[in-house]
Design a protein around this motif. Structure first.
Motif, PDB file in Angstrom:
ATOM      1  N   PRO A  85       0.813  -1.223   0.000  1.00 14.96           N
ATOM      2  CA  PRO A  85       0.000   0.000   0.000  1.00 14.96           C
ATOM      3  C   PRO A  85       0.850   1.279   0.000  1.00 14.96           C
ATOM      4  O   PRO A  85       0.462   2.279  -0.604  1.00 14.96           O
ATOM      5  N   ASP A  86       1.997   1.239   0.649  1.00  9.52           N
ATOM      6  CA  ASP A  86       2.892   2.397   0.669  1.00  9.52           C
ATOM      7  C   ASP A  86       3.356   2.723  -0.746  1.00  9.52           C
ATOM      8  O   ASP A  86       3.323   3.877  -1.182  1.00  9.52           O
ATOM      9  N   ARG A  87       3.784   1.701  -1.479  1.00  7.12           N
ATOM     10  CA  ARG A  87       4.221   1.896  -2.876  1.00  7.12           C
ATOM     11  C   ARG A  87       3.071   2.378  -3.749  1.00  7.12           C
ATOM     12  O   ARG A  87       3.237   3.283  -4.569  1.00  7.12           O
ATOM     13  N   ALA A  88       1.909   1.768  -3.596  1.00  8.89           N
ATOM     14  CA  ALA A  88       0.759   2.138  -4.424  1.00  8.89           C
ATOM     15  C   ALA A  88       0.350   3.593  -4.168  1.00  8.89           C
ATOM     16  O   ALA A  88       0.082   4.346  -5.118  1.00  8.89           O
ATOM     17  N   LEU A  89       0.309   3.993  -2.911  1.00  8.04           N
ATOM     18  CA  LEU A  89      -0.056   5.365  -2.583  1.00  8.04           C
ATOM     19  C   LEU A  89       0.976   6.340  -3.133  1.00  8.04           C
ATOM     20  O   LEU A  89       0.631   7.373  -3.704  1.00  8.04           O
ATOM     21  N   SER A  90       2.225   5.981  -2.992  1.00 10.65           N
ATOM     22  CA  SER A  90       3.288   6.834  -3.505  1.00 10.65           C
ATOM     23  C   SER A  90       3.179   6.982  -5.021  1.00 10.65           C
ATOM     24  O   SER A  90       3.250   8.095  -5.551  1.00 10.65           O
ATOM     25  N   ARG A  91       2.999   5.886  -5.729  1.00 15.05           N
ATOM     26  CA  ARG A  91       2.863   5.947  -7.201  1.00 15.05           C
ATOM     27  C   ARG A  91       1.685   6.819  -7.622  1.00 15.05           C
ATOM     28  O   ARG A  91       1.754   7.520  -8.629  1.00 15.05           O
TER      29      ARG A  91
END
Length: 181
Positions: free
Chosen positions: A10-16
């Motif tokens: 989720p951290d990566r997805a939110l960042s992207r």
């Protein structure tokens, strides 16, 4: 290195989803609010104001909290060696030092001056400046959202200490005489 776990997806997805959704010229300015030459003088002025009003313990606690920021942040950066959102070859992004600096400087300053204002605006301004720094770092792609959140959590005990020091000492008579005039 932090390379797995339930929060990283989720951290990566939110960042992207967020990175570069606002022009870099805006996010860089927001991020700069967490730079030492910007944030620390705000705290230093609040410390001088509190000390001049006889609140030496509170001023010292705020200074100590700022001095402890690198002692908290740097070991975690070295231990985790987490790469950045836009720089996977670089390491040391977890937690965010800029967010930690902004939080301790601005919230610490608000804690020091609020007893003299009897209003909520110092806290509101501090939260906006800290939040703007965090948002700027995430939107610019310099930090993952969890980097920023971790910094805020790491700084909470430091700020609690400043808050306790502020509450411990009475507001001096000199300051109440000036504000009641």
């Amino acid at each position: 290195m932090l390379v797995s776990g339930p929060l990283l997806g989720p951290d990566r997805a939110l960042s992207r989803a967020l990175v570069r959704t606002v022009p870099d010229s805006v996010t860089e300015r927001l991020s700069d609010l967490g730079n030492i030459p910007v944030a620390v003088p705000v705290l230093a002025l609040a410390m001088a104001y509190a000390a001049r009003r006889g609140r030496l313990l509170a001023a010292g606690a705020a200074g100590l909290a700022m001095a402890l920021v690198p002692a908290l942040v740097i070991p975690f950066k070295l231990w985790t060696a987490r790469p950045g959102p836009l720089e996977p070859w670089a390491a040391g992004y977890f937690p965010s030092g800029h967010t930690a600096t902004a939080a301790v400087a601005y919230i610490g300053a608000a804690l020091l001056v609020r007893p003299y204002t009897h209003r909520a605006w110092p806290t509101a301004v501090a939260l906006v400046l800290t939040g703007a720094t965090a948002v700027g770092l995430i939107l610019r792609g310099w930090h993952w959202p969890l980097d920023v959140l971790a910094s805020l959590l790491l700084c909470a005990p430091l700020l609690l200490g400043v808050g306790l020091a502020v509450r411990r000492g009475p507001v001096s008579r000199r300051s109440t005489r000036r504000s009641s005039g």
